[in-house]
Write a protein that holds these residues in place. Structure first.
Motif, short mmCIF file in Angstrom:
data_model
loop_
_atom_site.label_atom_id
_atom_site.label_comp_id
_atom_site.label_asym_id
_atom_site.label_seq_id
_atom_site.Cartn_x
_atom_site.Cartn_y
_atom_site.Cartn_z
N ASN A 67 -34.05 -18.01 85.79
CA ASN A 67 -34.81 -18.38 87.00
C ASN A 67 -33.90 -18.78 88.15
OD1 ASN A 67 -36.41 -19.56 84.38
ND2 ASN A 67 -37.77 -18.53 85.83
N LEU A 68 -32.82 -18.04 88.32
CA LEU A 68 -31.89 -18.38 89.40
C LEU A 68 -32.48 -17.87 90.72
CD1 LEU A 68 -28.51 -17.43 87.66
CD2 LEU A 68 -29.55 -19.68 87.87
N PRO A 69 -32.52 -18.72 91.76
CA PRO A 69 -33.12 -18.29 93.02
C PRO A 69 -32.13 -17.50 93.87
CG PRO A 69 -32.47 -20.59 93.16
CD PRO A 69 -32.07 -20.12 91.79
N ILE A 70 -31.68 -16.38 93.31
CA ILE A 70 -30.65 -15.57 93.98
C ILE A 70 -31.15 -14.12 94.04
CG2 ILE A 70 -28.25 -14.75 93.87
CD1 ILE A 70 -27.63 -17.25 92.15
N LEU A 71 -31.13 -13.58 95.25
CA LEU A 71 -31.53 -12.19 95.44
C LEU A 71 -30.34 -11.30 95.10
CD1 LEU A 71 -34.19 -11.13 96.57
CD2 LEU A 71 -33.10 -11.04 98.83
N ILE A 72 -30.54 -10.36 94.18
CA ILE A 72 -29.44 -9.47 93.80
C ILE A 72 -29.56 -8.18 94.62
CG2 ILE A 72 -28.38 -8.15 91.91
CD1 ILE A 72 -28.06 -11.24 91.75
N LYS A 73 -28.52 -7.89 95.37
CA LYS A 73 -28.52 -6.69 96.22
C LYS A 73 -27.53 -5.69 95.62
CE LYS A 73 -30.66 -8.59 99.98
NZ LYS A 73 -31.32 -8.02 101.14
N VAL A 74 -27.97 -4.45 95.51
CA VAL A 74 -27.13 -3.42 94.89
C VAL A 74 -26.87 -2.31 95.89
CG1 VAL A 74 -26.93 -1.81 92.96
CG2 VAL A 74 -28.12 -3.99 92.66
N LEU A 75 -25.61 -1.99 96.09
CA LEU A 75 -25.26 -0.95 97.06
C LEU A 75 -24.70 0.30 96.37
CD1 LEU A 75 -25.19 -3.67 98.93
CD2 LEU A 75 -24.50 -1.94 100.56
N PRO A 76 -24.89 1.47 97.03
CA PRO A 76 -24.47 2.72 96.40
C PRO A 76 -22.96 2.79 96.17
CG PRO A 76 -25.61 3.13 98.51
CD PRO A 76 -25.51 1.65 98.34
N THR A 77 -22.58 3.63 95.25
CA THR A 77 -21.17 3.86 94.94
C THR A 77 -20.49 4.55 96.12
OG1 THR A 77 -21.72 4.09 92.61
CG2 THR A 77 -19.59 5.01 93.31
N ILE A 78 -19.40 3.96 96.58
CA ILE A 78 -18.62 4.59 97.65
C ILE A 78 -17.57 5.49 96.99
CG2 ILE A 78 -17.09 4.19 99.64
CD1 ILE A 78 -19.93 3.18 100.12
N ARG A 79 -17.46 6.71 97.50
CA ARG A 79 -16.58 7.71 96.89
C ARG A 79 -15.48 8.14 97.85
NH1 ARG A 79 -18.68 9.51 92.27
NH2 ARG A 79 -20.76 8.65 91.81
N GLU A 80 -14.37 8.60 97.29
CA GLU A 80 -13.34 9.26 98.09
C GLU A 80 -13.94 10.55 98.62
OE1 GLU A 80 -10.56 7.85 98.71
OE2 GLU A 80 -10.22 6.42 97.07
N PRO A 81 -13.33 11.15 99.68
CA PRO A 81 -13.90 12.38 100.22
C PRO A 81 -14.08 13.49 99.16
CG PRO A 81 -12.22 11.53 101.70
CD PRO A 81 -12.20 10.64 100.49
N ASP A 82 -13.23 13.51 98.14
CA ASP A 82 -13.36 14.55 97.10
C ASP A 82 -14.32 14.16 95.98
OD1 ASP A 82 -11.89 12.69 95.70
OD2 ASP A 82 -10.07 13.90 95.55
N GLY A 83 -14.98 13.00 96.08
CA GLY A 83 -16.02 12.66 95.12
C GLY A 83 -15.66 11.59 94.11
N GLU A 112 -27.74 -17.62 98.37
CA GLU A 112 -29.12 -17.12 98.43
C GLU A 112 -29.16 -15.67 97.92
OE1 GLU A 112 -28.07 -19.23 100.73
OE2 GLU A 112 -29.67 -20.73 100.66
N MET A 113 -28.06 -14.94 98.16
CA MET A 113 -28.01 -13.57 97.67
C MET A 113 -26.60 -13.21 97.18
SD MET A 113 -28.87 -13.67 101.15
CE MET A 113 -28.79 -12.67 102.62
N ALA A 114 -26.54 -12.23 96.29
CA ALA A 114 -25.24 -11.79 95.76
C ALA A 114 -25.25 -10.27 95.72
CB ALA A 114 -25.02 -12.36 94.37
N TYR A 115 -24.08 -9.68 96.00
CA TYR A 115 -23.95 -8.23 96.21
C TYR A 115 -23.12 -7.59 95.11
CZ TYR A 115 -26.04 -9.02 100.73
OH TYR A 115 -26.92 -9.37 101.72
N PHE A 116 -23.64 -6.48 94.57
CA PHE A 116 -22.95 -5.76 93.50
C PHE A 116 -23.02 -4.26 93.78
CE2 PHE A 116 -24.27 -9.80 91.75
CZ PHE A 116 -23.17 -10.18 90.98
N GLY A 117 -22.09 -3.51 93.17
CA GLY A 117 -22.04 -2.06 93.38
C GLY A 117 -22.68 -1.29 92.23
#
Ligand code: ATP
Ligand code: PAF
Ligand code: BAL
Length: 295
Positions: A172-188, A149-154
């Motif tokens: 027309n794919l019935p798939i919700l695309i969810k995009v999440l923020p870039t995760i970084r190391e503490p130094d960026g 139903e949904m797929a997750y990308f960065g």
């Protein structure tokens, strides 16, 4: 968590889980998190988000030969399936799907899914036509195998997100695309499976990428809107730190068409650069954070 390697087992297992029904909160929704393995916090953030929203999270680990333009890069791609299984399970995955190349591309396989337009620039231009064709072909196959139903990308792979969105809309794919923020190391530094291949000196030099994005963002926040000036600010940081970019570009975040002259509205600054033998990418959306916007 179940580790499955064939499409038949995957389909059977997902059908059983769906038949059981899920919780009141998530129903029997299935979420897909496609990866190439060597999981890190970036991947885990996608899996955790999926687990909060779906009953069944399928994490695929498949180093897709079709999307590699560089055979040495494919051979050196980090692989650690046992560790991936531990991490994926702890983050909430119900299924780890790890097909081999023959399962994904059996003898006689002859279909390419190709998205035009948005693939013309940046990664499409520099890694070649076959890169995104490889991505869209394998992602379309994973969508067909899992039926999520949904797929997750960065957002780290911003152009890939735009390409997948185009694919889903056009077919027309019935798939919700969810995009999440870039995760970084503490130094960026943006987390990436390939970072493990950086030496200590290269790891330090790689900080030029987030520093270049920060300089461009500062320039934009200071009110500068000239494309050459913003790109120049990023390029200067890279040059000062001895990094030669493949590209530094300002593009429309949906079409990935280059922006010329003066920027207006939200634009994406994207760059790619080799550091030692590792090719890194990163990007930043040039927009005001909600906290910086005037009431
Ligand atoms: N730092 C990150 N933050 C958020 N998502 C990420 C991050 N790194 C990768 N992802 C996402 O995880 C998914 C799988 O990516 P992939 O397995 O290629 O990992 P990767 O770290 O990007 O590896 P590499 O860049 O070395 O190929 C993609 O949707 C990608 O955008
Ligand atoms: C989406 C993906 C898993 C397809 O192979 C890959 O391009 C990646 O890891 O971003
Ligand atoms: N994360 C993008 C996959 C690749 O580099 O091929």
């Amino acid at each position: 968590m179940r580790t499955l390697t064939t499409v038949a087992d995957l389909r059977r297992h997902l059908a059983e889980r769906r038949a059981r029904g899920g919780s009141a909160l998530t129903g029997s929704a299935v979420a897909l998190v496609p990866t190439m393995g060597a999981l890190h916090e970036g991947h885990l953030s996608l899996i955790r988000a999926a687990a909060a929203e779906a009953d069944t999270v399928v994490v695929s680990v498949f180093v897709n030969p079709l999307q590699f333009d560089d055979q040495l890069d494919l051979a050196r791609y980090p692989r650690d399936l046992d560790h991936d299984a531990e991490l994926a399970a702890a983050a909430g995955a119900a299924v780890l799907f790890t097909p081999d190349v023959r399962e994904m591309y059996p003898p006689g396989f002859a279909t390419t899914i190709s998205v035009a337009g948005v693939t013309d620039t940046l990664e499409g231009e520099h890694r070649g036509r076959a890169h995104f064709d490889g991505v869209t072909t394998v992602v379309a196959k994973l969508f067909a195998m899992v039926g999520p139903e949904m797929a997750y990308f960065g957002q780290k792979d911003a152009q890939q997100v735009a390409v997948i969105r185009r694919l889903v809309a056009d077919l027309n794919l019935p798939i919700l695309i969810k995009v999440l923020p870039t995760i970084r190391e503490p130094d960026g530094l943006a987390m990436s499976s390939r970072n493990v291949r950086l030496s200590i000196v290269e790891r330090n030099r790689a900080l030029a990428l987030p520093a270049a994005l920060a300089a461009a963002r500062e320039c934009w926040l200071a009110g500068r809107r000239d494309v050459g000036e913003i790109i120049g600010a990023a390029k200067k940081v890279l040059a000062d730190r001895g990094v030669q970019p493949e590209y530094v570009a300002l593009v429309d975040p949906h079409t990935f068409a280059p922006v010329w002259g003066d920027t207006a509205g939200v634009v994406l600054l994207a760059l790619a650069a080799p550091v030692g033998q590792v090719r890194l990418i990163d990007n930043v959306l040039l927009q005001r954070e909600p906290s910086e916007r005037k009431a």
